[in-house]
Design a protein around this motif. Sequence first.
Motif, PDB file in Angstrom:
ATOM      1  N   THR A  11      62.851  13.991  61.140  1.00  0.00           N
ATOM      2  CA  THR A  11      64.014  14.122  60.399  1.00  0.00           C
ATOM      3  C   THR A  11      63.747  14.856  58.890  1.00  0.00           C
ATOM      4  OG1 THR A  11      65.008  12.356  61.513  1.00  0.00           O
ATOM      5  CG2 THR A  11      65.985  12.901  59.357  1.00  0.00           C
ATOM      6  N   THR A  12      62.731  14.293  58.508  1.00  0.00           N
ATOM      7  CA  THR A  12      62.172  15.000  56.985  1.00  0.00           C
ATOM      8  C   THR A  12      61.611  16.219  57.254  1.00  0.00           C
ATOM      9  OG1 THR A  12      59.981  14.084  57.202  1.00  0.00           O
ATOM     10  CG2 THR A  12      61.536  12.955  56.079  1.00  0.00           C
ATOM     11  N   GLU A  13      60.971  16.743  58.153  1.00  0.00           N
ATOM     12  CA  GLU A  13      60.427  18.056  58.468  1.00  0.00           C
ATOM     13  C   GLU A  13      61.801  18.948  58.544  1.00  0.00           C
ATOM     14  OE1 GLU A  13      57.945  18.254  61.749  1.00  0.00           O
ATOM     15  OE2 GLU A  13      56.364  17.247  60.544  1.00  0.00           O
ATOM     16  N   LEU A  34      65.861  22.952  56.691  1.00  0.00           N
ATOM     17  CA  LEU A  34      67.465  23.291  56.324  1.00  0.00           C
ATOM     18  C   LEU A  34      67.854  23.467  54.832  1.00  0.00           C
ATOM     19  CD1 LEU A  34      70.360  23.427  57.443  1.00  0.00           C
ATOM     20  CD2 LEU A  34      70.396  20.835  57.323  1.00  0.00           C
ATOM     21  N   LEU A  35      67.308  22.649  54.085  1.00  0.00           N
ATOM     22  CA  LEU A  35      67.497  22.801  52.666  1.00  0.00           C
ATOM     23  C   LEU A  35      66.612  23.800  51.893  1.00  0.00           C
ATOM     24  CD1 LEU A  35      68.514  18.897  51.996  1.00  0.00           C
ATOM     25  CD2 LEU A  35      69.950  20.807  52.414  1.00  0.00           C
ATOM     26  N   GLN A  36      65.731  23.796  52.741  1.00  0.00           N
ATOM     27  CA  GLN A  36      64.411  24.728  51.843  1.00  0.00           C
ATOM     28  C   GLN A  36      64.187  23.873  50.599  1.00  0.00           C
ATOM     29  OE1 GLN A  36      66.255  28.625  51.161  1.00  0.00           O
ATOM     30  NE2 GLN A  36      66.030  29.051  53.347  1.00  0.00           N
ATOM     31  N   ALA A  37      63.945  22.683  50.686  1.00  0.00           N
ATOM     32  CA  ALA A  37      63.293  21.836  49.765  1.00  0.00           C
ATOM     33  C   ALA A  37      61.897  21.757  49.473  1.00  0.00           C
ATOM     34  CB  ALA A  37      64.093  20.513  49.804  1.00  0.00           C
ATOM     35  N   ASP A  38      61.383  21.267  48.498  1.00  0.00           N
ATOM     36  CA  ASP A  38      59.951  21.271  48.473  1.00  0.00           C
ATOM     37  C   ASP A  38      59.652  19.893  49.336  1.00  0.00           C
ATOM     38  OD1 ASP A  38      59.451  23.385  46.998  1.00  0.00           O
ATOM     39  OD2 ASP A  38      59.793  22.427  44.984  1.00  0.00           O
ATOM     40  N   ARG A  39      60.199  19.013  49.143  1.00  0.00           N
ATOM     41  CA  ARG A  39      59.957  17.535  49.658  1.00  0.00           C
ATOM     42  C   ARG A  39      61.132  17.047  50.213  1.00  0.00           C
ATOM     43  NH1 ARG A  39      55.754  15.465  45.497  1.00  0.00           N
ATOM     44  NH2 ARG A  39      53.882  16.642  46.078  1.00  0.00           N
ATOM     45  N   VAL A  40      61.256  16.252  51.099  1.00  0.00           N
ATOM     46  CA  VAL A  40      62.137  15.505  51.719  1.00  0.00           C
ATOM     47  C   VAL A  40      61.545  14.118  52.115  1.00  0.00           C
ATOM     48  CG1 VAL A  40      63.889  15.009  53.444  1.00  0.00           C
ATOM     49  CG2 VAL A  40      63.547  17.545  52.641  1.00  0.00           C
TER      50      VAL A  40
END
Length: 137
Positions: A116-118, A123-129
């Motif tokens: 899920t986090t990966e 999807l959000l192109q975030a640094d961290r989830v």
Amino acid sequence: MGHADCQIQLLEQFQAKAYVIVPLFQGENLWGLLAAYQNSAPRHWQEDEIDLLPQIGSQLTLALQQLEYLKQVQAQSAQLAKAAERERMIERQKILAAIVDKIRGSLDIETIFCTTTEEVQKLLQADRVIIYRFNPD
């Protein structure tokens, strides 16, 4: 000058003693008029003055065309932005469906959270989830 009565009445309302009028077109359609009036006294317009107004009228016509073109470009830009947003939403729905499939494919909670986090990070192109889990207390 061969003016119609309505034209004479209009000129009288303007108190015009002399005038020069140039048509303004938008494409093939008459958009408006550029008019110069002399109200204080009769006037003999100089040739260069008479030549100047059509040149100004041409520039105003070009400005109208540019304004219309700008409106068209803005409308197309808005349509493209909406289409791009729809594409992003479709892509997100596909990714969400893939995440759900991966979650359902595993019974291990660590694998589910990791997947899920990966996927959300991609999807959000975030640094961290991060998923936070609260202790029962």
